[in-house]
Write a protein that holds these residues in place. Structure first.
Motif, PDB file in Angstrom:
ATOM      1  N   GLU A   2       0.627  -1.037  -0.275  1.00  0.00           N
ATOM      2  CA  GLU A   2      -0.113   0.131   0.052  1.00  0.00           C
ATOM      3  C   GLU A   2       1.082   1.323  -0.091  1.00  0.00           C
ATOM      4  O   GLU A   2       1.621   1.422   0.611  1.00  0.00           O
ATOM      5  CB  GLU A   2      -0.797  -0.373   1.562  1.00  0.00           C
ATOM      6  CG  GLU A   2      -2.172   1.095   0.931  1.00  0.00           C
ATOM      7  CD  GLU A   2      -2.991   0.928   2.128  1.00  0.00           C
ATOM      8  OE1 GLU A   2      -4.621   1.464   1.735  1.00  0.00           O
ATOM      9  OE2 GLU A   2      -2.408   1.322   3.020  1.00  0.00           O
ATOM     10  N   TYR A   3       0.783   2.067  -0.766  1.00  0.00           N
ATOM     11  CA  TYR A   3       1.229   3.329  -0.863  1.00  0.00           C
ATOM     12  C   TYR A   3       0.381   4.553  -0.905  1.00  0.00           C
ATOM     13  O   TYR A   3      -0.550   4.372  -1.528  1.00  0.00           O
ATOM     14  CB  TYR A   3       2.007   2.940  -2.097  1.00  0.00           C
ATOM     15  CG  TYR A   3       2.986   4.882  -2.787  1.00  0.00           C
ATOM     16  CD1 TYR A   3       3.812   5.361  -1.978  1.00  0.00           C
ATOM     17  CD2 TYR A   3       2.214   6.066  -3.150  1.00  0.00           C
ATOM     18  CE1 TYR A   3       4.431   5.989  -1.900  1.00  0.00           C
ATOM     19  CE2 TYR A   3       3.009   7.180  -3.278  1.00  0.00           C
ATOM     20  CZ  TYR A   3       4.029   7.177  -2.753  1.00  0.00           C
ATOM     21  OH  TYR A   3       5.030   8.499  -2.840  1.00  0.00           O
ATOM     22  N   LEU A   4       0.281   5.703   0.189  1.00  0.00           N
ATOM     23  CA  LEU A   4      -0.171   6.802   0.192  1.00  0.00           C
ATOM     24  C   LEU A   4       0.287   7.972  -1.091  1.00  0.00           C
ATOM     25  O   LEU A   4       1.350   8.384  -0.233  1.00  0.00           O
ATOM     26  CB  LEU A   4      -0.081   7.571   1.796  1.00  0.00           C
ATOM     27  CG  LEU A   4      -1.051   6.442   3.123  1.00  0.00           C
ATOM     28  CD1 LEU A   4      -1.553   6.234   4.064  1.00  0.00           C
ATOM     29  CD2 LEU A   4      -2.470   5.746   2.698  1.00  0.00           C
ATOM     30  N   TYR A   5       0.002   8.888  -1.052  1.00  0.00           N
ATOM     31  CA  TYR A   5       0.153   9.914  -1.860  1.00  0.00           C
ATOM     32  C   TYR A   5      -0.800  10.961  -1.841  1.00  0.00           C
ATOM     33  O   TYR A   5      -1.767  11.109  -1.507  1.00  0.00           O
ATOM     34  CB  TYR A   5      -0.204   9.452  -3.672  1.00  0.00           C
ATOM     35  CG  TYR A   5       0.391  10.072  -4.157  1.00  0.00           C
ATOM     36  CD1 TYR A   5       2.119  10.908  -4.440  1.00  0.00           C
ATOM     37  CD2 TYR A   5      -0.485  11.416  -5.372  1.00  0.00           C
ATOM     38  CE1 TYR A   5       2.277  11.997  -5.197  1.00  0.00           C
ATOM     39  CE2 TYR A   5      -0.357  12.339  -6.104  1.00  0.00           C
ATOM     40  CZ  TYR A   5       1.729  13.161  -5.851  1.00  0.00           C
ATOM     41  OH  TYR A   5       1.631  13.359  -6.866  1.00  0.00           O
ATOM     42  N   ALA A  16      -4.952   6.406  -1.474  1.00  0.00           N
ATOM     43  CA  ALA A  16      -4.395   5.097  -1.511  1.00  0.00           C
ATOM     44  C   ALA A  16      -4.586   4.041  -2.443  1.00  0.00           C
ATOM     45  O   ALA A  16      -5.462   4.174  -3.014  1.00  0.00           O
ATOM     46  CB  ALA A  16      -4.286   4.482  -0.300  1.00  0.00           C
ATOM     47  N   VAL A  17      -3.121   3.268  -2.664  1.00  0.00           N
ATOM     48  CA  VAL A  17      -3.033   3.100  -4.342  1.00  0.00           C
ATOM     49  C   VAL A  17      -2.122   1.244  -3.335  1.00  0.00           C
ATOM     50  O   VAL A  17      -1.176   1.690  -2.778  1.00  0.00           O
ATOM     51  CB  VAL A  17      -1.920   3.426  -4.636  1.00  0.00           C
ATOM     52  CG1 VAL A  17      -1.855   1.808  -5.986  1.00  0.00           C
ATOM     53  CG2 VAL A  17      -3.152   4.208  -5.818  1.00  0.00           C
ATOM     54  N   THR A  23      -0.542  -5.291 -10.664  1.00  0.00           N
ATOM     55  CA  THR A  23      -1.236  -4.682 -11.049  1.00  0.00           C
ATOM     56  C   THR A  23      -1.873  -3.847  -9.431  1.00  0.00           C
ATOM     57  O   THR A  23      -1.467  -3.895  -8.782  1.00  0.00           O
ATOM     58  CB  THR A  23      -1.743  -6.346 -11.074  1.00  0.00           C
ATOM     59  OG1 THR A  23      -1.316  -6.974 -11.333  1.00  0.00           O
ATOM     60  CG2 THR A  23      -3.629  -6.222 -11.124  1.00  0.00           C
ATOM     61  N   ILE A  24      -3.473  -3.231 -10.103  1.00  0.00           N
ATOM     62  CA  ILE A  24      -3.985  -2.202  -9.013  1.00  0.00           C
ATOM     63  C   ILE A  24      -4.521  -3.129  -8.362  1.00  0.00           C
ATOM     64  O   ILE A  24      -5.532  -3.621  -9.369  1.00  0.00           O
ATOM     65  CB  ILE A  24      -4.310  -0.731  -9.405  1.00  0.00           C
ATOM     66  CG1 ILE A  24      -3.304  -0.263 -10.533  1.00  0.00           C
ATOM     67  CG2 ILE A  24      -4.936  -0.276  -9.151  1.00  0.00           C
ATOM     68  CD1 ILE A  24      -3.928   0.998 -11.334  1.00  0.00           C
ATOM     69  N   LYS A  25      -4.294  -3.290  -7.140  1.00  0.00           N
ATOM     70  CA  LYS A  25      -5.636  -3.752  -6.607  1.00  0.00           C
ATOM     71  C   LYS A  25      -6.589  -3.351  -5.897  1.00  0.00           C
ATOM     72  O   LYS A  25      -8.190  -4.047  -5.886  1.00  0.00           O
ATOM     73  CB  LYS A  25      -4.938  -5.230  -5.226  1.00  0.00           C
ATOM     74  CG  LYS A  25      -3.714  -5.846  -5.557  1.00  0.00           C
ATOM     75  CD  LYS A  25      -3.772  -6.472  -4.438  1.00  0.00           C
ATOM     76  CE  LYS A  25      -4.598  -7.091  -4.255  1.00  0.00           C
ATOM     77  NZ  LYS A  25      -4.606  -7.830  -2.808  1.00  0.00           N
ATOM     78  N   LYS A  26      -6.269  -2.431  -5.466  1.00  0.00           N
ATOM     79  CA  LYS A  26      -7.192  -1.433  -5.137  1.00  0.00           C
ATOM     80  C   LYS A  26      -6.977   0.394  -4.782  1.00  0.00           C
ATOM     81  O   LYS A  26      -5.597   0.586  -4.413  1.00  0.00           O
ATOM     82  CB  LYS A  26      -7.309  -1.473  -3.364  1.00  0.00           C
ATOM     83  CG  LYS A  26      -8.176  -0.576  -2.635  1.00  0.00           C
ATOM     84  CD  LYS A  26      -8.846  -2.014  -1.337  1.00  0.00           C
ATOM     85  CE  LYS A  26     -10.595  -0.484  -0.755  1.00  0.00           C
ATOM     86  NZ  LYS A  26     -10.040  -0.775   0.875  1.00  0.00           N
ATOM     87  N   VAL A  27      -7.989   1.857  -4.948  1.00  0.00           N
ATOM     88  CA  VAL A  27      -7.775   2.569  -5.422  1.00  0.00           C
ATOM     89  C   VAL A  27      -8.829   2.999  -4.112  1.00  0.00           C
ATOM     90  O   VAL A  27      -9.873   3.030  -4.523  1.00  0.00           O
ATOM     91  CB  VAL A  27      -7.497   3.240  -6.482  1.00  0.00           C
ATOM     92  CG1 VAL A  27      -7.120   4.845  -7.002  1.00  0.00           C
ATOM     93  CG2 VAL A  27      -6.331   2.656  -7.113  1.00  0.00           C
ATOM     94  N   GLU A  81       7.914   2.477  -7.760  1.00  0.00           N
ATOM     95  CA  GLU A  81       8.647   3.218  -7.693  1.00  0.00           C
ATOM     96  C   GLU A  81       9.276   3.280  -6.042  1.00  0.00           C
ATOM     97  O   GLU A  81      10.411   2.430  -6.073  1.00  0.00           O
ATOM     98  CB  GLU A  81       9.071   4.550  -7.524  1.00  0.00           C
ATOM     99  CG  GLU A  81       9.361   5.459  -9.110  1.00  0.00           C
ATOM    100  CD  GLU A  81       9.524   6.942  -8.594  1.00  0.00           C
ATOM    101  OE1 GLU A  81       9.843   7.773  -7.923  1.00  0.00           O
ATOM    102  OE2 GLU A  81       9.257   7.613 -10.216  1.00  0.00           O
ATOM    103  N   GLN A  82       8.509   3.029  -5.288  1.00  0.00           N
ATOM    104  CA  GLN A  82       8.690   2.397  -3.867  1.00  0.00           C
ATOM    105  C   GLN A  82       8.921   0.516  -3.891  1.00  0.00           C
ATOM    106  O   GLN A  82       9.444   0.246  -3.479  1.00  0.00           O
ATOM    107  CB  GLN A  82       7.841   2.769  -2.999  1.00  0.00           C
ATOM    108  CG  GLN A  82       7.464   1.829  -1.174  1.00  0.00           C
ATOM    109  CD  GLN A  82       6.581   3.058  -0.699  1.00  0.00           C
ATOM    110  OE1 GLN A  82       6.292   3.843  -0.754  1.00  0.00           O
ATOM    111  NE2 GLN A  82       6.346   2.418   0.269  1.00  0.00           N
ATOM    112  N   GLY A  83       8.221   0.076  -4.440  1.00  0.00           N
ATOM    113  CA  GLY A  83       8.056  -1.216  -5.206  1.00  0.00           C
ATOM    114  C   GLY A  83       9.095  -2.325  -5.167  1.00  0.00           C
ATOM    115  O   GLY A  83       9.814  -2.717  -5.781  1.00  0.00           O
TER     116      GLY A  83
END
Length: 84
Positions: A2-5, A16-17, A23-27, A81-83
């Protein structure tokens, strides 16, 4: 992952991504137009993040130079990038 922007120049206050690889699981959008944010979230779910970035980058909202979809593209890029 999970990434918060924190978006800039739009009504949404947070994006929140959640990704599984590329693959996008949730936004989830906090603030902004709930109908549009919910619609965008459903449309991108299960799609490749890099493809979504290409589709949404540069979308404007009225006279603004950005939009929630454009900001989502930046959030996805940062999350990838974080992943790495």
């Amino acid at each position: 992952m999970e990434y918060l922007y924190q978006p800039k120049g739009v009504c949404s206050r947070l994006i929140a991504v959640e990704l599984d690889g590329e693959t996008i699981k949730k936004v989830t959008f906090t603030g902004g137009c709930s109908g549009n944010a919910s619609g965008i979230s459903q449309l991108v779910k299960g799609r490749n993040a890099k493809e979504v970035i290409q589709s949404l980058r540069g979308v404007h909202c009225g006279s603004k130079e950005t939009s929630c979809p454009d900001q989502l593209s930046w959030a996805l890029e940062k999350a990838l990038e974080q992943g790495e």
